[in-house]
Design a protein around this motif. Structure first.
Motif: not given
Length: 91
Positions: A37-55
């Motif tokens: 629910e809370r916002q994560v500081q950008f400086t603490k984010i290394r990368s991201y991935e999208l979940t699969n459309e089957r989720c």
């Protein structure tokens, strides 16, 4: 009697094959069932991935600098901004 044995063997074989195929399934690797629910500081984010459309629920999985994976709402403005900044940083 021989026909019955052959029929049972075929049923058993097809059941075994279906369990084997289902066990090695080609399903989604990572799905999210609730959002952080809370916002994560950008400086603490290394990368991201999208979940699969089957989720069952669309999500973005953030990888933090401490190797923690956090599920967040892909529609949130701060998430979209963070993804854009990460894309720009990595290109």
């Amino acid at each position: 009697m021989r026909a019955l044995a052959l029929l049972l063997l075929c049923v058993f074989g097809s059941t075994l094959v279906s369990f084997t195929v289902a066990d090695s399934g080609i399903g989604a690797d990572s799905c999210c069932f609730r959002y952080y629910e809370r916002q994560v500081q950008f400086t603490k984010i290394r990368s991201y991935e999208l979940t699969n459309e089957r989720c069952s629920q669309p999500a973005v999985i953030l990888q933090t600098t401490r190797n923690v994976r956090i599920c967040v709402d892909p529609e949130a403005a701060w998430v979209q901004s963070a993804m854009t900044r990460l894309d720009q940083r990595n290109s």
